[in-house]
Design an enzyme around this catalytic site. Structure first.
Site, PDB file in Angstrom:
ATOM      1  N   HIS A 140      50.914  40.475  -4.569  1.00  0.00           N
ATOM      2  CA  HIS A 140      52.278  40.006  -4.872  1.00  0.00           C
ATOM      3  C   HIS A 140      52.738  39.959  -6.321  1.00  0.00           C
ATOM      4  O   HIS A 140      53.711  39.282  -6.617  1.00  0.00           O
ATOM      5  CB  HIS A 140      52.452  38.586  -4.302  1.00  0.00           C
ATOM      6  CG  HIS A 140      52.384  38.506  -2.816  1.00  0.00           C
ATOM      7  ND1 HIS A 140      51.210  38.649  -2.123  1.00  0.00           N
ATOM      8  CD2 HIS A 140      53.339  38.318  -1.877  1.00  0.00           C
ATOM      9  CE1 HIS A 140      51.443  38.528  -0.829  1.00  0.00           C
ATOM     10  NE2 HIS A 140      52.717  38.343  -0.657  1.00  0.00           N
ATOM     11  N   HIS A 192      54.005  43.542  -0.818  1.00  0.00           N
ATOM     12  CA  HIS A 192      55.160  42.794  -0.317  1.00  0.00           C
ATOM     13  C   HIS A 192      56.385  43.278  -1.073  1.00  0.00           C
ATOM     14  O   HIS A 192      56.522  43.053  -2.267  1.00  0.00           O
ATOM     15  CB  HIS A 192      54.969  41.293  -0.493  1.00  0.00           C
ATOM     16  CG  HIS A 192      55.940  40.476   0.313  1.00  0.00           C
ATOM     17  ND1 HIS A 192      57.296  40.740   0.357  1.00  0.00           N
ATOM     18  CD2 HIS A 192      55.753  39.394   1.108  1.00  0.00           C
ATOM     19  CE1 HIS A 192      57.894  39.856   1.146  1.00  0.00           C
ATOM     20  NE2 HIS A 192      56.984  39.032   1.620  1.00  0.00           N
ATOM     21  N   GLU A 319      53.167  37.678  11.334  1.00  0.00           N
ATOM     22  CA  GLU A 319      54.601  37.379  11.144  1.00  0.00           C
ATOM     23  C   GLU A 319      55.402  38.660  11.330  1.00  0.00           C
ATOM     24  O   GLU A 319      56.242  39.032  10.508  1.00  0.00           O
ATOM     25  CB  GLU A 319      54.831  36.792   9.747  1.00  0.00           C
ATOM     26  CG  GLU A 319      53.933  35.603   9.454  1.00  0.00           C
ATOM     27  CD  GLU A 319      54.047  35.069   8.025  1.00  0.00           C
ATOM     28  OE1 GLU A 319      54.177  35.872   7.096  1.00  0.00           O
ATOM     29  OE2 GLU A 319      54.032  33.841   7.860  1.00  0.00           O
ATOM     30  N   GLU A 335      60.700  33.789  11.561  1.00  0.00           N
ATOM     31  CA  GLU A 335      60.717  33.099  10.271  1.00  0.00           C
ATOM     32  C   GLU A 335      62.127  33.056   9.686  1.00  0.00           C
ATOM     33  O   GLU A 335      62.861  34.049   9.732  1.00  0.00           O
ATOM     34  CB  GLU A 335      59.771  33.830   9.297  1.00  0.00           C
ATOM     35  CG  GLU A 335      59.671  33.144   7.955  1.00  0.00           C
ATOM     36  CD  GLU A 335      58.680  33.847   7.014  1.00  0.00           C
ATOM     37  OE1 GLU A 335      57.860  34.649   7.496  1.00  0.00           O
ATOM     38  OE2 GLU A 335      58.753  33.557   5.808  1.00  0.00           O
ATOM     39  N   CYS A 337      63.051  33.162   6.680  1.00  0.00           N
ATOM     40  CA  CYS A 337      63.190  34.216   5.664  1.00  0.00           C
ATOM     41  C   CYS A 337      63.501  35.581   6.265  1.00  0.00           C
ATOM     42  O   CYS A 337      64.164  36.401   5.632  1.00  0.00           O
ATOM     43  CB  CYS A 337      61.897  34.362   4.867  1.00  0.00           C
ATOM     44  SG  CYS A 337      61.620  33.057   3.687  1.00  0.00           S
ATOM     45  N   CYS A 415      58.110  29.767   1.210  1.00  0.00           N
ATOM     46  CA  CYS A 415      59.105  30.814   0.947  1.00  0.00           C
ATOM     47  C   CYS A 415      60.477  30.461   1.497  1.00  0.00           C
ATOM     48  O   CYS A 415      61.494  30.771   0.886  1.00  0.00           O
ATOM     49  CB  CYS A 415      58.619  32.133   1.553  1.00  0.00           C
ATOM     50  SG  CYS A 415      58.096  31.997   3.269  1.00  0.00           S
ATOM     51  N   CYS A 416      60.509  29.822   2.672  1.00  0.00           N
ATOM     52  CA  CYS A 416      61.790  29.678   3.372  1.00  0.00           C
ATOM     53  C   CYS A 416      62.789  28.742   2.690  1.00  0.00           C
ATOM     54  O   CYS A 416      63.956  29.119   2.531  1.00  0.00           O
ATOM     55  CB  CYS A 416      61.569  29.246   4.815  1.00  0.00           C
ATOM     56  SG  CYS A 416      60.531  30.369   5.776  1.00  0.00           S
TER      57      CYS A 416
HETATM   58 ZN    ZN Z   1      59.793  32.173   4.681  1.00  0.00          ZN
END
Ligand code: ZN
Length: 652
Positions: A140, A192, A319, A335, A337, A415-416
């Protein structure tokens, strides 16, 4: 060199869009007043009951201010970048000196950690710079740079301050030198995605083509044989977690060249971020083929792999997307995101085509599977957004462990929540768009919008109580008459609409789902749009196994659900039928102010069943008459844990 394509539709500058309606103002204020200050405390490890983020602490360690070891996820830096981006958007809509000072302080801390050559990633600064860029598959660094660029561009556009932008440019320049097919360059790409779309943003701001070239490189290199990730895995003897899965390198959308990809596969957030970057590159390089790939992937997602709530990415393992029509309701990952990323993808395709099929999905995701991600008080979040939940199953069924019946304060992988903040505080960019002489109303969000049409300042006043009420009034304010088209989206869910201009039926033409009213407008001209929103009983394609014999209930763009608090346990025993009539009433004090639906329903009774009998030969089922109470799906789990259900048995 690149030839620019005819992308002609653009967002308006965010500061020209003042959101002022009962529904969205609440969210915008919630983000500014609660979510952003709360997240700042989280980033600084000051919230009890939420695991330490370590995000700011990592930067202080990397800058040599304090001693310690790296904490949190390998991509922890991105949390503060997303936070700054959200602050930047929020400042456009509503100046806030305190928030701006916090962001300036955060930027000072970030920049203090930047290395002399521009490199800036706390994980490797703390753990050893000699190892940087040796684990692109899972580590990342380029993803974090992507978020840094997004934050820096947003903060510069919002405040005019360059400090973070200069830092982002220095890191981007460093990366431009390191990646490529030249001697001593790395022929790799990120595990990513997001840097692709970020580089295009940086190119659009600076005009420097090397950023666009790097975005093109990352996209075109991806998935080419020999696979970079396979070579990297072998060279450094890395574990490969997805070895036994069907998707393998497609987890990263890197198992084959992007132009050979026909269906959305692998990790859903990565996928839609990549596709968004592909759409940007297609637009900037006049790449029709790449745009076709984007459209094909879009059609696959929204035609075969998307929930009615706009959730995508069904598989908890990875995911990830799984396969067409695989849309189970109680094990879904969905998710937050991923739905946000779908909105990013959607707005880009809309801007290239002017087609409402994209903005329809923005509405679907925004009003359902995205705002479901946050509690009404703004401090708790869902990562996973199921369409059916049972607290006992979440606790005792291993296959449903990822589903939570209550929102959480924070996550190790956070992250969300900041992604939600940056989307909501820039919602004006999705609601309205403009091309030369067309003003697009994509979403029905009230407020005041200032546009520049052929050099003339035109102000649009939009009044609405959408999504609860069916009327939208748009009035025009201009110093002198000005000719343009007002294009209003007629939502895909809407079967009957009425469009009036100054009180009488308007003349308009429908093009790609938008109603165009074209004329010379004068100050005071008013369009009134009525979008009939009866309660709709919605079925699913029969190839969706889980939803056969079931229906979902919608009113306008809002998906409804049953909750245990209102309807008792055993929600799966409720039956409605296609003729069921609903009462709808707006309840201002309930769940932040919402339309609640009620209907007569049949509830499969336990009459005649003995405890422990479990099975018996066929006998007509017995039903009880009950009243079912429906609330908007996004508002579920705000009154304690309990069962929730979207798809209900329906006898047609
Ligand atoms: Zn997320």
């Amino acid at each position: 060199e690149f030839v620019q394509m005819k992308k002609s539709i653009d967002a308006l500058p965010l500061r020209n869009v003042v959101v002022d309606d009962p529904f969205w103002k609440r969210y915008v204020e919630l983000v500014r007043g609660t979510v952003l200050p709360y997240q700042w405390d989280i980033l600084n490890d000051r919230v009890e009951g939420a695991g330490p983020s370590c995000c700011i602490r990592n930067f202080r360690i990397a800058a040599g201010e304090i001693r310690g070891s790296f904490g949190g996820m390998v991509f922890q830096d991105s949390d503060v970048y997303k936070w700054i981006e959200a602050v930047a958007y929020s400042l456009c809509m509503c100046p806030d000196a305190k928030l701006e000072a916090l962001a300036d302080g955060a930027i000072d801390i970030i920049c203090a950690a930047q290395q002399p050559d521009g490199y800036l990633n706390t994980y490797y600064i703390i753990n050893g710079l000699e190892k940087r860029f040796t684990f692109l598959r899972d580590h990342h660094e380029l993803y974090c740079l992507g978020h840094l660029i997004e934050a820096a561009v947003a903060y510069y556009r919002s405040t005019g301050k360059r400090k973070l932008l200069d830092a982002a440019i220095r890191f981007a320049d460093c990366v431009c030198g390191i990646f490529g097919t030249g001697e001593n360059q790395i022929p790799g790409y990120p595990g990513h995605e997001i840097i692709e779309l970020a580089l295009v943003k940086l190119y659009r701001l600076t005009g420097d083509k090397k950023y666009l070239r790097l975005a093109v490189f990352f996209i075109d290199r991806r998935g080419q044989e020999p696979l970079y990730f396979r070579e990297e895995t072998e060279r450094y003897n890395r574990d490969f977690y997805w070895h036994d899965t069907y998707f393998r390198y497609q987890y990263y959308q890197a198992g084959k060249p992007v132009r050979a990809q026909t269906a959305a596969e692998g990790h859903a957030v990565r996928a839609v971020y990549l596709y968004s970057g592909m759409a940007d590159v297609a637009a900037e390089t006049n790449d029709e083929e790449l745009l076709e790939v984007c459209c094909r992937l879009w059609d696959n997602i929204t035609g075969k792999q998307m929930y009615i709530t706009g959730a995508i990415g069904v598989g908890a393992h990875g995911e990830s997307f799984t396969f067409d029509y695989d849309l189970p309701n109680d094990t879904v990952y969905g998710e937050t995101c991923a739905s946000i990323g779908l909105v990013f993808f959607a707005i880009r395709l809309f801007e290239l085509t002017g087609d409402s099929k994209y903005t329809d999905v923005i509405e679907r995701a925004l009003y359902n599977g995205i705002i479901s991600g946050i509690s009404l008080n703004g401090t708790e979040f869902f990562y996973v957004n199921p369409l059916e939940a049972d607290p006992e199953a979440c606790e005792k069924d291993y296959g449903k462990r990822h589903v939570r019946p209550e929102r959480q304060k924070w996550f190790d992988c956070a992250c969300c929540p900041p992604n939600f903040a940056r989307l909501v505080s820039s919602v004006g960019n999705y609601a309205y768009s403009q091309s030369a002489d067309i003003f697009f109303v994509n979403l029905y969000i009230g407020g005041k919008i200032q546009a520049d049409i052929d050099g003339a300042a035109v102000i649009f006043h939009v009044q609405t109580e959408y999504p609860w009420k069916d009327k939208v009034r748009i009035s025009v304010e201009a110093k002198a008459p000005v000719g343009f088209s007002l294009a209003v989206r007629i939502p895909g869910w809407c079967e009957k609409h009425c469009l009036k201009l100054n009180g009488t039926a308007a003349r308009y033409r429908i093009h790609r789902g938008y109603a165009y009213v074209s004329r010379v407008w004068e100050s005071g001209d008013t369009v009134e749009l009525t979008l009939d929103m009866p309660v709709a009983i919605v079925g699913a394609d029969p190839r969706v196994k889980e939803n056969v014999g079931k229906a979902a209930v919608m009113r306008g763009p809002i998906v409804y659900c049953l909750e245990q608090t209102d309807n008792g346990t055993g929600l799966h025993r409720y039956f409605i039928d296609s003729r069921t009539a609903f009462d709808s009433s707006f309840e201002p004090g309930f769940l932040g102010g919402t339309v609640v639906l009620r209907c007569r329903a049949k509830y499969l009774s336990g009459g005649g069943w003995e405890d422990g009998q479990l099975y018996r030969p066929g006998r007509s089922p017995e039903f009880e008459e009950r009243t079912a109470t429906w609330i908007p799906y996004y508002a579920w789990a705000n009154r304690g844990p309990g069962e929730m259900l979207v798809w209900v048995h329906c006898r047609l």
